[in-house]
Enzyme design. Structure first.
Site, short mmCIF file in Angstrom:
data_model
loop_
_atom_site.label_atom_id
_atom_site.label_comp_id
_atom_site.label_asym_id
_atom_site.label_seq_id
_atom_site.Cartn_x
_atom_site.Cartn_y
_atom_site.Cartn_z
CB ALA A 70 -0.80 0.13 1.26
CG ASP A 71 2.49 5.30 -1.51
OD1 ASP A 71 3.66 5.06 -0.83
OD2 ASP A 71 2.50 6.43 -2.01
CB THR A 72 -0.82 6.47 2.94
OG1 THR A 72 -1.52 5.34 2.88
CG2 THR A 72 -1.79 7.53 3.47
CB THR A 106 -4.36 4.76 1.24
OG1 THR A 106 -4.36 5.76 2.22
CG2 THR A 106 -3.94 3.50 1.38
CB ALA A 107 -2.70 2.98 -4.17
#
Length: 192
Positions: A70-72, A106-107
């Site tokens: 994930a990335d935010t 967020t992905a």
């Protein structure tokens, strides 16, 4: 208990969120270049970074179970706010967020058996107006040091948040609704 997934992240917050929904995991954090490309929109950026993290983990470790990454990013007026470099940078970020609504993107990226699945969460977060004294005291707490946008919703920073529209867990770093849906598509049961 046997791990259900590989978590391609060293984030203690993401681990806590997976613990919350009872998903077992093994951590294999990866190190990639997270530079924003010129003109890259926030949604494209977080999706690209999450996908690169999961791909790097698959390439390095060749797991037989799903890999989750994930990335935010905290975004104000379309501009991505990173982690503060120092007290002055944190003060500038928090001053910019003061009394305004920003977005947290967020992905989530899940790879399994040569397939790639993605989800994106966008949450509106409205800050109360902050005083300089509050901002400086918050910096001294140490909490903003490694946080995107210089705040943590799950910590002291929660007192700055007037309202939220979207995913609380997405702001923390892993949107659980979207994550659970991706995991369930791979046969991982959340509620049994």
């Amino acid at each position: 208990m046997t791990e259900q997934i590989i978590l391609a992240s060293g984030s203690p917050r993401r681990r806590e969120l997976l613990d919350q929904i009872g998903v077992t995991y093994r951590v294999h954090a990866v190190d990639i270049d997270e530079t924003v490309l010129p003109g890259e929109p926030p949604d494209v950026y977080v999706q690209r970074i999450a996908a690169e993290k999961s791909a790097c983990c698959v390439q390095q470790f060749k797991p037989t179970i799903p890999v989750l990454a994930a990335d935010t990013s905290v975004v104000l007026n379309g501009a991505i706010m990173g982690k503060p470099r120092d007290a002055a940078d944190a003060e500038a970020m928090l001053t910019a967020l003061s009394g305004r609504t920003h977005q947290v993107y967020t992905a989530v990226s899940l790879r399994h058996r040569c397939q790639h699945f993605e989800a994106l969460s966008v949450t509106d977060v409205c800050f109360k107006p902050l005083t300089q004294a509050e901002i400086r005291a918050y910096w001294r707490s140490g909490e903003p040091i490694d946080k995107a946008g210089a705040y943590a919703i799950q910590g002291l920073g929660s007192v700055f948040i007037q309202s939220l529209s979207g995913s609380y867990s997405g702001v923390v770093g892993l949107p659980l609704f979207e994550t659970a849906a991706l995991l369930q598509q791979q046969g991982i049961k959340i509620i049994q």
